[in-house]
Motif scaffolding. Structure first.
Motif, PDB file in Angstrom:
ATOM      1  N   SER A 273       0.833  -1.284  -0.096  1.00 62.24           N
ATOM      2  CA  SER A 273      -0.040   0.025  -0.115  1.00 62.24           C
ATOM      3  C   SER A 273       0.875   1.126  -0.088  1.00 62.24           C
ATOM      4  CB  SER A 273      -1.003   0.050   1.317  1.00 62.24           C
ATOM      5  OG  SER A 273      -1.630   1.125   1.234  1.00 62.24           O
ATOM      6  N   SER A 274       0.500   2.416  -0.764  1.00 56.31           N
ATOM      7  CA  SER A 274       1.190   3.368  -0.850  1.00 56.31           C
ATOM      8  C   SER A 274       1.336   4.394   0.402  1.00 56.31           C
ATOM      9  CB  SER A 274       0.971   4.192  -2.095  1.00 56.31           C
ATOM     10  OG  SER A 274      -0.366   4.652  -1.866  1.00 56.31           O
ATOM     11  N   GLU A 275       0.066   4.257   1.144  1.00 56.83           N
ATOM     12  CA  GLU A 275       0.140   4.902   2.525  1.00 56.83           C
ATOM     13  C   GLU A 275      -0.577   4.185   3.470  1.00 56.83           C
ATOM     14  OE1 GLU A 275      -4.145   6.890   1.082  1.00 56.83           O
ATOM     15  OE2 GLU A 275      -2.542   8.255   1.518  1.00 56.83           O
ATOM     16  N   GLU A 276      -0.245   4.785   4.843  1.00 54.67           N
ATOM     17  CA  GLU A 276      -0.927   4.128   6.082  1.00 54.67           C
ATOM     18  C   GLU A 276      -2.416   4.320   6.046  1.00 54.67           C
ATOM     19  OE1 GLU A 276      -0.359   3.833  10.829  1.00 54.67           O
ATOM     20  OE2 GLU A 276       0.390   5.346   9.624  1.00 54.67           O
ATOM     21  N   LYS A 277      -3.033   3.021   6.137  1.00 55.68           N
ATOM     22  CA  LYS A 277      -4.645   3.036   6.387  1.00 55.68           C
ATOM     23  C   LYS A 277      -5.100   1.715   7.140  1.00 55.68           C
ATOM     24  CE  LYS A 277      -4.996   0.679   1.867  1.00 55.68           C
ATOM     25  NZ  LYS A 277      -5.617   0.644   0.485  1.00 55.68           N
ATOM     26  N   ARG A 282       3.626  -1.282   8.956  1.00 55.40           N
ATOM     27  CA  ARG A 282       4.826  -1.098   8.406  1.00 55.40           C
ATOM     28  C   ARG A 282       5.792  -2.153   7.657  1.00 55.40           C
ATOM     29  NH1 ARG A 282       9.951   1.986  11.358  1.00 55.40           N
ATOM     30  NH2 ARG A 282      11.245   2.132   9.358  1.00 55.40           N
ATOM     31  N   ASP A 300       8.511   9.410   4.935  1.00 54.71           N
ATOM     32  CA  ASP A 300       7.421   9.418   3.856  1.00 54.71           C
ATOM     33  C   ASP A 300       7.637   8.360   3.069  1.00 54.71           C
ATOM     34  OD1 ASP A 300       6.477  11.819   5.082  1.00 54.71           O
ATOM     35  OD2 ASP A 300       7.643  12.960   3.907  1.00 54.71           O
ATOM     36  N   CYS A 303       6.861   2.038   3.125  1.00 55.49           N
ATOM     37  CA  CYS A 303       6.039   1.095   2.439  1.00 55.49           C
ATOM     38  C   CYS A 303       5.047   0.877   3.738  1.00 55.49           C
ATOM     39  CB  CYS A 303       6.439   0.138   1.740  1.00 55.49           C
ATOM     40  SG  CYS A 303       7.156   0.615   0.044  1.00 55.49           S
ATOM     41  N   TRP A 304       3.788   0.493   3.308  1.00 54.31           N
ATOM     42  CA  TRP A 304       2.987  -0.038   4.189  1.00 54.31           C
ATOM     43  C   TRP A 304       2.218  -1.272   3.404  1.00 54.31           C
ATOM     44  CZ3 TRP A 304       2.597   1.982   8.823  1.00 54.31           C
ATOM     45  CH2 TRP A 304       3.143   3.186   9.095  1.00 54.31           C
TER      46      TRP A 304
END
Length: 747
Positions: A273-277, A282, A300, A303-304
């Protein structure tokens, strides 16, 4: 590997020429692939011909025909192909399916020597000789059917146009003979002086065994199916590996840890995933692992991933960086996961190890410390850029024995205590401006800081040798040292000079008596006892400086003592006179003692320099005897055995430091073989060793002070004892002493 300018470095060419000159001194033909080798070698030696063979399919056959005329340097193509090789007739070459293979594999399988005097050197990536992979082992096996390997020459930076960290191998082969020759392995270092490397290689070529600076000879040849990377068979590394057992024991890293699967960023791209959700964790990469053992904070570019349960890391997991630069001199980069680093999963640029359920924290801590050493990387193999998991789990890891474990626990407790004191100091300093008035702040800082300052001052005194001797050495030695310091501070030069010599003799006497007692207990006799026995029986003059030194010199070189367990106190005693510096200092003090005894007095003008020299020599011996602080001298005053509990309540006085008036303490032991009223030595494992009759503790009839005695003479009138502290000679009144001395070999 793409085509381009690839020229051999001058030093590498000279090494190749030296190898050919040693095996078959005649003109060499260079057979090159095309277009993989797009340029001729740099300035080939005179009379060396260069031939190109565009087709890899026919290159092996071409090499075989050239070998009928003379030696060749084979430079086959290195490009990779994704298909099964045409020749798979080796029993080790069962691959099943398609794989990436190198074009040179078939070339080498096609090469045949014209006879036992055929000589061929072949340039390949080092992977052919250092890899555990089945294809490499299979190819080495096939080569072994027709060739003997005489030399393996590894080098990085030998070919321009290829990264300077890329390692190539030049294997010098000769036609198969009845008896395999010794194998010589050499590692040409590009950061060393060229002339030094060439001279070392020249020396190795003439060797029948042993090691040079950059190479060595293997006489007990392994099968070629076994990898031949430089460190694996290096005698120095093998000795270091064997020496690891001295810590207490060895086990494979895989016996302590299991591997945890990681998330491959390409193969498991669906999880990235491109961002934390919600639901993501992590992804820890090799770059996130720092050499100080920490994990970097999320940034920044982190990766997640939507990690499945089997990928999730746990507290205590070891995360190891998987990629290293060639020639990296450091150990593995390891971090231990903490609660603060979670939740997280690991990427394919890491290796994750999870402690097994039966492994304790001390074993884990010791393993982590070892993994961070250069030796761990060496033993696991430095031949490539990646960590090979199978080699890592097979890595021999030293395990601490009971004594070392206790030492580590003590050190860790000391570290925690120091950290606690530091936090107290930080807290106190930060509170300076929190009080209502400056007067209150000043009073609190002075009052509360006093205890911290006293702790630091007391700890700093331990770096002072004199303080350590006065407070932590056995009473006889500490008492004599205190007298020496007092005489020297009073500038009573003659008395101080005599006190220095007395202290040196008592130090050797006490340590020698302990060595004799421990040796008797271990069933080991000292030849030096013969001279002591003759002096005791003579009844005129007892043993002295030279006799005690003889015992300790014998201990330093005794083969019998080497067989004792590593934690045995005699090993420390062996080191007292084990160095040349200590032996020389002892000899000079002995000479001074003899001069003084035979009235060769020092002139008052020369006395200050003589005193300074003698004290320096004494200091050398005392520094070497620091181990005495770890071996307490105990006077056991009472032993009460509990038959039901099978334990003994032992009351004792610890005679450590320069005063004999000490409190009585107690301890519980699971044995009933202690002598009440006798002196014992307590070792680092808290075992007690009887010192009687070598050392006897009692009140001195002359000065009425508690003293430590040793047997001085045995005239017809009875046994005479001599005080280590005051030199007083007294008559032994105990019955049966003579028989006891006979039983231990002193009479």
């Amino acid at each position: 590997m793409t085509a381009g300018k690839r020229l051999l470095s001058p030093v590498f060419e000279r090494l190749l020429a030296m190898g050919f000159a040693h095996l078959k001194p005649c003109p060499v033909t260079i057979l090159m692939g095309d277009p993989d080798w797009s340029e001729d070698p740099l300035a080939p030696p005179e009379a060396w011909a260069v031939i190109r063979e565009p087709s890899a399919e026919f290159m092996g056959v071409r090499a075989s025909s050239l070998l009928e005329k003379g030696p060749i340097l084979l430079m086959p193509p290195w490009e990779r192909q994704t298909e099964t090789p045409s020749l798979i007739d080796s029993p080790l070459a069962k691959r099943g399916g398609r794989r990436v293979f190198y074009a040179y594999e078939n070339v080498l399988r096609d090469c045949r020597p014209a006879g036992t005097d055929s000589v061929m050197a072949v340039l390949t990536p080092s992977e052919l000789w250092t890899s555990d992979a089945q294809w490499a082992a299979s190819l080495r096996h096939d080569l072994e059917e027709h060739w003997d390997v005489h030399f393996l020459l590894y080098s990085s930076g030998a070919i321009s146009g290829i990264h300077h960290n890329f390692v190539i191998a030049a294997a010098f082969l000769r036609g198969k003979s009845v008896h395999r020759p010794p194998l010589k392995i050499f590692q040409a270092r590009r950061d060393e002086e060229e002339s030094t490397v060439e001279k070392d290689f020249e020396t190795l070529l003439t060797r029948g065994g042993g090691r040079t600076r950059y190479g060595y000879v293997i006489r007990d040849l392994p099968p070629l199916t076994e990898r031949l990377d430089f460190d694996r068979h290096d005698p120095v590394v093998l000795q270091q590996r064997a020496d690891l057992a001295g810590f207490g024991g060895l086990c494979a890293l895989g016996d302590l840890f299991v591997t945890v699967p990681h998330i491959h960023r390409a193969a498991n791209a669906r999880l990235i995933s491109s961002e934390e959700k919600p639901g993501t964790v992590r992804l820890v990469t090799g770059r996130d692992i720092q050499r100080d053992g920490t994990i970097t904070s999320p940034a920044d570019e982190v990766c997640w991933v939507e990690a499945e349960p089997e990928y999730l890391l746990e507290p205590g997991d070891l995360v190891i960086r998987e990629l290293y630069g060639y020639g990296d001199p450091h150990g593995f980069v390891v971090a231990v996961m903490t609660e603060q680093d979670l939740p997280a999963a690991a990427s394919n640029s890491t290796v994750v190890l999870r402690p097994r359920a039966n492994v304790d924290q001390q074993q884990i801590r010791f393993a982590v410390m070892f993994l961070r050493t250069p030796l761990a990387r060496t033993l696991a193999g430095r031949s490539g850029h990646h960590v090979i998991v199978s080699r890592l789990t097979a890595l021999p890891v030293p395990q601490p024995d009971e004594a070392l474990t206790q030492a580590f626990n003590d050190l860790n407790a000391a570290r925690l205590q120091l950290e606690k004191w530091q936090k107290e100091a930080d807290s106190l300093l930060e509170s300076v401006f929190t009080y209502e008035t400056a007067a209150q702040a000043r009073s609190k800082i002075i009052e509360q800081g006093r205890a911290l300052r006293l702790r630091v001052e007391a700890a700093a005194l331990l770096d002072d040798l004199g303080h350590t001797v006065r407070t932590r050495f056995p009473y006889p030695v500490a008492y004599r040292w205190r007298e020496t310091e007092a005489r020297m501070s009073a500038r009573d030069l003659e008395a101080a000079y005599g006190a220095v010599l007395d202290t040196a003799e008592i130090l050797l006497c006490y340590t020698a008596q302990v060595a004799l007692a421990l040796g008797r207990e271990a069933g080991i006799s000292f030849g030096a006892v013969t001279a002591i026995r003759e002096k005791l029986a003579g009844g005129r003059s007892g043993p002295g400086f030279g006799d005690w030194a003889a015992v300790l010199h014998e201990a330093a070189s005794s083969r019998q003592l080497r067989s004792l367990p590593a934690e045995h106190p005699l090993h420390d005693i062996r080191g007292l006179l084990g160095s040349q510096e200590a032996a020389d200092a002892r000899q000079r003090l002995n000479d001074r003692r003899n001069d003084q005894a035979h009235l060769r007095r020092i002139d008052l003008v020369d006395l200050p320099a003589a005193l300074q020299g003698a004290f320096a020599e004494l200091t050398i011996l005392v520094e070497r005897a620091r181990f005495l602080a770890d071996y307490s001298l105990l006077h056991v005053t009472d032993v009460r055995w509990d038959s039901l509990q099978k334990t003994a309540q032992v009351h004792y006085r610890e005679l450590m430091g320069d005063h004999p008036v000490v409190p009585t303490r107690s301890m519980v032991l699971p044995s009933n073989d202690l002598e009440s009223g006798s002196l014992h030595l307590r070792d680092s494992d808290h075992r007690l060793h009887l010192l009687r009759p070598f050392l006897i503790g009692q009140d001195c009839p002359v000065c009425r002070a508690w003293s430590t005695f040793h047997v001085d003479r045995v005239p017809k009138s009875g046994v005479l004892l001599k005080s280590l502290e005051h030199g007083h000679v007294v008559q032994e009144v105990s019955q049966g002493t003579t028989a006891v001395l006979e039983s231990v070999g002193l009479l």
